[in-house]
Design an enzyme around this catalytic site. Structure first.
Site, short mmCIF file in Angstrom:
data_model
loop_
_atom_site.label_atom_id
_atom_site.label_comp_id
_atom_site.label_asym_id
_atom_site.label_seq_id
_atom_site.Cartn_x
_atom_site.Cartn_y
_atom_site.Cartn_z
N TYR A 198 3.14 57.95 42.42
CA TYR A 198 1.79 58.49 42.62
C TYR A 198 0.84 57.68 41.73
O TYR A 198 0.75 57.90 40.53
CB TYR A 198 1.72 59.97 42.23
CG TYR A 198 2.48 60.94 43.12
CD1 TYR A 198 2.94 60.57 44.39
CD2 TYR A 198 2.74 62.24 42.69
CE1 TYR A 198 3.62 61.48 45.19
CE2 TYR A 198 3.42 63.14 43.49
CZ TYR A 198 3.86 62.76 44.74
OH TYR A 198 4.53 63.66 45.53
N LEU A 208 -1.35 74.00 52.00
CA LEU A 208 -2.65 74.02 52.69
C LEU A 208 -2.70 72.89 53.72
O LEU A 208 -3.78 72.52 54.18
CB LEU A 208 -3.78 73.87 51.68
CG LEU A 208 -3.90 75.01 50.66
CD1 LEU A 208 -5.04 74.74 49.68
CD2 LEU A 208 -4.12 76.35 51.38
N ARG A 266 -2.38 69.85 53.28
CA ARG A 266 -3.17 68.76 52.69
C ARG A 266 -4.67 69.03 52.74
O ARG A 266 -5.48 68.10 52.81
CB ARG A 266 -2.86 67.46 53.41
CG ARG A 266 -1.35 67.35 53.75
CD ARG A 266 -0.75 66.31 53.15
NE ARG A 266 0.65 66.09 53.39
CZ ARG A 266 1.35 65.30 52.62
NH1 ARG A 266 0.79 64.71 51.61
NH2 ARG A 266 2.62 65.11 52.83
N GLY A 267 -5.01 70.28 52.77
CA GLY A 267 -6.43 70.67 52.80
C GLY A 267 -6.88 71.11 54.19
O GLY A 267 -7.91 71.76 54.33
N1 LIG Z 1 8.16 65.96 48.19
C1 LIG Z 1 7.23 65.43 48.96
O1 LIG Z 1 7.52 64.70 49.90
C2 LIG Z 1 5.79 65.74 48.69
C3 LIG Z 1 4.81 65.30 49.58
C4 LIG Z 1 3.48 65.61 49.30
C5 LIG Z 1 3.15 66.32 48.17
N2 LIG Z 1 4.13 66.72 47.31
C6 LIG Z 1 3.79 67.46 46.07
O2 LIG Z 1 3.19 68.69 46.39
C7 LIG Z 1 1.92 68.78 45.76
C8 LIG Z 1 0.98 69.57 46.62
O3 LIG Z 1 0.83 68.90 47.88
P1 LIG Z 1 -0.57 68.74 48.54
O4 LIG Z 1 -1.52 68.25 47.50
O5 LIG Z 1 -0.46 67.99 49.78
O6 LIG Z 1 -0.91 70.29 48.83
P2 LIG Z 1 -1.96 71.07 49.65
O7 LIG Z 1 -2.21 72.30 48.84
O8 LIG Z 1 -1.54 71.24 51.05
O9 LIG Z 1 -3.28 70.17 49.70
C9 LIG Z 1 -4.04 69.98 48.55
C10 LIG Z 1 -5.45 69.54 48.95
O10 LIG Z 1 -6.10 70.59 49.65
C11 LIG Z 1 -7.48 70.61 49.31
N3 LIG Z 1 -7.85 71.96 48.85
C12 LIG Z 1 -8.90 72.69 49.31
N4 LIG Z 1 -8.96 73.86 48.69
C13 LIG Z 1 -7.95 73.92 47.80
C14 LIG Z 1 -7.54 74.89 46.86
N5 LIG Z 1 -8.16 76.05 46.70
N6 LIG Z 1 -6.47 74.61 46.10
C15 LIG Z 1 -5.81 73.46 46.24
N7 LIG Z 1 -6.16 72.48 47.12
C16 LIG Z 1 -7.26 72.71 47.90
C17 LIG Z 1 -7.68 69.57 48.23
O11 LIG Z 1 -8.16 68.39 48.84
P3 LIG Z 1 -9.54 67.73 48.37
O12 LIG Z 1 -9.54 67.83 46.87
O13 LIG Z 1 -9.49 66.35 48.88
O14 LIG Z 1 -10.59 68.58 49.01
C18 LIG Z 1 -6.28 69.31 47.71
O15 LIG Z 1 -6.13 68.03 47.20
C19 LIG Z 1 1.50 67.34 45.49
O16 LIG Z 1 0.57 67.25 44.45
C20 LIG Z 1 2.82 66.71 45.16
O17 LIG Z 1 3.14 66.97 43.80
C21 LIG Z 1 5.43 66.44 47.56
#
Ligand SMILES: NC(=O)c1ccc[n+]([C@@H]2O[C@H](COP(=O)([O-])OP(=O)(O)OC[C@H]3O[C@@H](n4cnc5c(N)ncnc54)[C@H](OP(=O)(O)O)[C@@H]3O)[C@@H](O)[C@H]2O)c1
Length: 337
Positions: free
Chosen positions: A60, A212, A214-215
């Site tokens: 990352y 979420l 990815r948002g």
């Molecule tokens: N094992 C794997 O293959 C894998 C893959 C992906 C991720 N992960 C891990 O899982 C974690 C979470 O994944 P993700 O970031 O894709 O999760 P997510 O919660 O689906 O998406 C996060 C994005 O949603 C938006 N968002 C809008 N409102 C939000 C709120 N109230 N709280 C949080 N996010 C909000 C933000 O985008 P904006 O800030 O751009 O608006 C934020 O960056 C990652 O940080 C990583 O550590 C693992």
């Protein structure tokens, strides 16, 4: 705000953490530019709120995310033992961020871990896991190498990411597995058929990512949002054209359920994952304090059976338009085979 705890890997290699974890990926990579001071403040706020699990990957921002976590942990004044750090390794990328495959050979495991420990400024990681199954390396060899690192004291627990039922069983036969990290949300429910029953049978926990999508289902996504070149969502099938339109209609249906609960869409989406079992810890990907506060509100939200039914009606299983990754990345998912 107190965050109750959940135990990952209760029957295998237990790790007690807050029931929401913080995913730090977007603070360094894949979701466009992030503000470093705000990222640090968000990590501090998460710790202050009682969050005790932070997830990262060595790829990352090619080390940037680990350095950010090191500095944030130091400036938070927390002792190392107060926070569990979960690290993924194995993804090969070039300087431009292109994906080049996976390397989870035993020598690569040990080398990657050494770099990670240096960057994190610590002498152990709480959970160490290959980001994907390396198709050229039997899982027994990868897990065997991490088990040696457990023996040496550099790793506390072993995790896996995006693997299927057979790989879980083979890995567990080598060393107890604490958790499977996998995408799980209202719109990504593929694990319910075989993977979730398997982890439950084996006593392995789940750290759910993409709660979420990815948002996409955060309630904040705007169809006209301008994305920078490396933003994952610029390529993700679910964010394109007609798929995006259809998916945002699901979000509006969910918004009606959220409003009736006096909650936000994101809170309902996160609370839905929390409600799927005590063995699941959702990772929230908040990059700003404001979003973190919203996400933490999900831990307070109680979903009654009638709410769960209304949510199911708003976003029925399988209703999302588009795959969760582009075809080339789908091909790397052992969990989808
Ligand atoms: N094992 C794997 O293959 C894998 C893959 C992906 C991720 N992960 C891990 O899982 C974690 C979470 O994944 P993700 O970031 O894709 O999760 P997510 O919660 O689906 O998406 C996060 C994005 O949603 C938006 N968002 C809008 N409102 C939000 C709120 N109230 N709280 C949080 N996010 C909000 C933000 O985008 P904006 O800030 O751009 O608006 C934020 O960056 C990652 O940080 C990583 O550590 C693992």
């Amino acid at each position: 705000m107190a965050l109750n705890e959940r135990t990952l890997g209760s029957k295998t290699s237990p790790l007690v953490v807050s029931r929401l974890g913080l995913g730090a990926m977007g603070m360094s990579d894949l979701y466009g530019p992030a503000d470093e001071a705000e990222s640090t403040a968000t990590i501090h706020a998460a710790f202050d709120a009682g969050l005790t699990l932070i997830d990262t990957g060595d790829f990352y921002g090619m080390g940037h995310n680990e350095l950010l976590i090191r500095d944030a942990l130091r400036s938070s004044g927390r002792a190392r033992g107060e926070v569990a750090i979960s690290v993924k390794f194995g993804a090969q990328r070039d300087y431009a961020g292109n994906w080049l495959g996976y390397d989870a050979r035993p020598a690569a495991v040990k080398t990657a871990l050494a770099y990670t420990l240096r960057r994190l400024g610590t002498d152990y990681v709480d959970v160490y896991r290959p980001a994907r199954l390396d198709p050229n390396v039997p899982i027994e060899e990868t897990v065997g190498a991490i088990a040696e690192m457990v023996e040496a004291g550099y790793v506390r627990h072993i995790g896996l990411s995006e693997v299927g039922a057979e790989t879980l069983r083979r890995a567990q036969a080598v060393h107890p597995i604490t958790d499977l990290q996998i995408e799980y949300s209202l719109v990504s429910r593929g694990i319910e058929k075989e993977i979730l029953p398997t982890v439950r049978e084996l006593g392995i926990g789940v750290t759910a990512y993409g709660v979420l999508s990815r948002g996409l289902i955060s309630g904040h996504w705007q169809a006209d949002r301008q994305l920078s070149a490396g933003d994952f969502r610029g390529f993700s099938p679910r964010f394109q054209g007609d798929n995006l339109e259809a998916n945002l209609r699901l979000v509006e249906a969910l918004r009606a359920v959220a409003e009736a609960k006096d909650a936000s869409v994101a809170q309902v989406a996160i609370a839905w994952v929390l409600a799927q079992g005590d063995d699941i810890v959702p990772l929230v990907g908040a990059r700003r304090r404001e979003r973190l506060t919203e996400a933490l509100g999900a831990a307070e939200l109680v979903l009654e059976p009638a709410d769960l039914a209304a949510i199911e009606e708003a976003v029925p299983q399988g209703s999302a338009a588009g795959d969760r990754y582009v075809a080339a990345q789908m091909a790397h998912l052992d969990s989808e085979k």
